[in-house]
Design an enzyme around this catalytic site. Sequence first.
Site, PDB file in Angstrom:
ATOM      1  N   TYR A  57      23.551   6.077  21.062  1.00  0.00           N
ATOM      2  CA  TYR A  57      24.103   5.709  19.751  1.00  0.00           C
ATOM      3  C   TYR A  57      25.579   6.092  19.690  1.00  0.00           C
ATOM      4  CZ  TYR A  57      24.980   5.661  14.752  1.00  0.00           C
ATOM      5  OH  TYR A  57      25.535   5.424  13.514  1.00  0.00           O
ATOM      6  N   GLU A 116      21.762   4.666   5.981  1.00  0.00           N
ATOM      7  CA  GLU A 116      22.461   5.879   5.553  1.00  0.00           C
ATOM      8  C   GLU A 116      21.819   6.434   4.286  1.00  0.00           C
ATOM      9  OE1 GLU A 116      24.655   7.691   7.106  1.00  0.00           O
ATOM     10  OE2 GLU A 116      25.340   6.316   8.663  1.00  0.00           O
ATOM     11  N   TRP A 129      20.092  12.294  11.165  1.00  0.00           N
ATOM     12  CA  TRP A 129      20.306  10.917  11.602  1.00  0.00           C
ATOM     13  C   TRP A 129      19.350  10.566  12.737  1.00  0.00           C
ATOM     14  CZ3 TRP A 129      21.567   6.533   9.893  1.00  0.00           C
ATOM     15  CH2 TRP A 129      21.795   5.478  10.769  1.00  0.00           C
TER      16      TRP A 129
END
Length: 193
Positions: free
Chosen positions: A18, A40, A48
């Site tokens: 990522y 988000e 995350w």
Amino acid sequence: MSEPKRCWTSTDPAYLAYHDEEWGRPVTDERGLLERFCLEGFQSGLSWLTILRKRENFRTAFADFDPERVARFGRRDVERLLRDAGIVRHRGKIEAAIANAKGTLALRAAGTPLEELVWTHRPERSGTPRSLKDLPATTPESNALSKELKRAGFRFVGPTTVYAAMQACGVVNDHIAGCFVRAEVQREIDAAL
């Protein structure tokens, strides 16, 4: 062989991929931006990495973040999603994703599509962060974009969440000095504009 310098370290290959391949690279399409803002919002209060590991499930559950399809989700869809162990089962966040799809359509109908709105909030900022500690949680631009998104009907888009999305989508390049992808990411951002 030593690892290249990154903004953060991790032992998780998906998290490293990522960082290396996606974070900070420009996202300029409506669907891609809607996905990032929704994810988000789901991330709020979680790591995350949790969201990243569930990302494909989110895409399936939310019709690949197609705004027309998600905007039509109703009560039955919310109940279905609340039973889906492959995503974060939080009613407020699920309902926010639906509201965000409706907001995306509202922006488009008003003549300012989501991608245009987001990218007009790109800051004129110079300098390169030396470490993650140098990064702000919010900026005047994320505050302004948050207000615009809320006006369009978006939810879970406070200034901190919006700034995280701006980082993820390349609206700002917050890769730190010495990060091996910083210059490449900047070239991609410059080419996209």
